[in-house]
Scaffold this motif. Structure first.
Motif, mmCIF file in Angstrom:
data_model
loop_
_atom_site.group_PDB
_atom_site.id
_atom_site.type_symbol
_atom_site.label_atom_id
_atom_site.label_comp_id
_atom_site.label_asym_id
_atom_site.label_seq_id
_atom_site.Cartn_x
_atom_site.Cartn_y
_atom_site.Cartn_z
ATOM 1 N N ASP A 1 0.829 -1.207 0.000
ATOM 2 C CA ASP A 1 0.000 0.000 0.000
ATOM 3 C C ASP A 1 0.862 1.256 0.000
ATOM 4 N N VAL A 2 1.941 1.227 0.778
ATOM 5 C CA VAL A 2 2.819 2.386 0.902
ATOM 6 C C VAL A 2 3.612 2.618 -0.388
ATOM 7 N N ARG A 3 3.950 1.540 -1.064
ATOM 8 C CA ARG A 3 4.786 1.640 -2.267
ATOM 9 C C ARG A 3 4.188 2.609 -3.280
ATOM 10 N N GLY A 4 2.869 2.610 -3.407
ATOM 11 C CA GLY A 4 2.229 3.470 -4.393
ATOM 12 C C GLY A 4 1.925 4.868 -3.876
ATOM 13 N N ALA A 5 2.176 5.130 -2.614
ATOM 14 C CA ALA A 5 1.866 6.435 -2.039
ATOM 15 C C ALA A 5 2.857 7.490 -2.524
ATOM 16 N N SER A 6 2.373 8.730 -2.616
ATOM 17 C CA SER A 6 3.246 9.812 -3.059
ATOM 18 C C SER A 6 3.905 10.528 -1.885
ATOM 19 N N VAL A 7 3.677 10.037 -0.693
ATOM 20 C CA VAL A 7 4.241 10.653 0.504
ATOM 21 C C VAL A 7 5.690 10.197 0.661
#
Length: 89
Positions: free
Chosen positions: A52-58
Motif C-alpha cells: 500500500d505504501v509503495r504506491g503512495a506519493s508521501v
C-alpha cells in the motif's frame, strides 16, 4: 523442514521468490504449527502494508523505518527466546 519457518521465508513466499517445493514444505509446516502460522499472518500483513505504501506519493524516512522494523523484529525474537528458556525443565 527442520524447526520453525523463519519470517524472511514467509516474505520470500509472498514475493514469489521461493521455490515451489520449499514453499509447499513451509505451508505444510504452518498448517501444523500455530507459531509459524501466526508468523506467516504477521508477515503477510506487513507485506500488505508495504504494498500500500509503495504506491503512495508521501515521502517516508525509509532508513528510520527500516531500523525500527529491524529493532522490533529482533526484540520479538529475543522475547521468544527468553520465554522458551523459562519453560525449559
Amino acid at each position: 523442514m527442520s524447526g520453525h519457518v523463519r519470517p524472511e521465508v514467509w516474505a520470500d513466499l509472498g514475493a514469489g521468490r521461493l521455490a515451489e517445493q520449499r514453499a509447499a514444505r513451509a505451508l505444510a509446516h504452518a498448517a501444523a504449527c500455530p507459531a509459524c502460522r501466526g508468523d506467516k499472518e504477521r508477515v503477510d500483513a506487513a507485506v500488505g502494508v508495504f504494498a500500500d505504501v509503495r504506491g503512495a506519493s508521501v515521502k517516508l524516512p525509509w532508513d528510520t523505518l527500516g531500523k525500527r522494523i529491524g529493532w522490533n523484529v529482533s526484540s520479538e525474537l529475543r522475547r521468544r527466546e527468553r520465554e522458551r528458556a523459562m519453560t525449559l525443565p
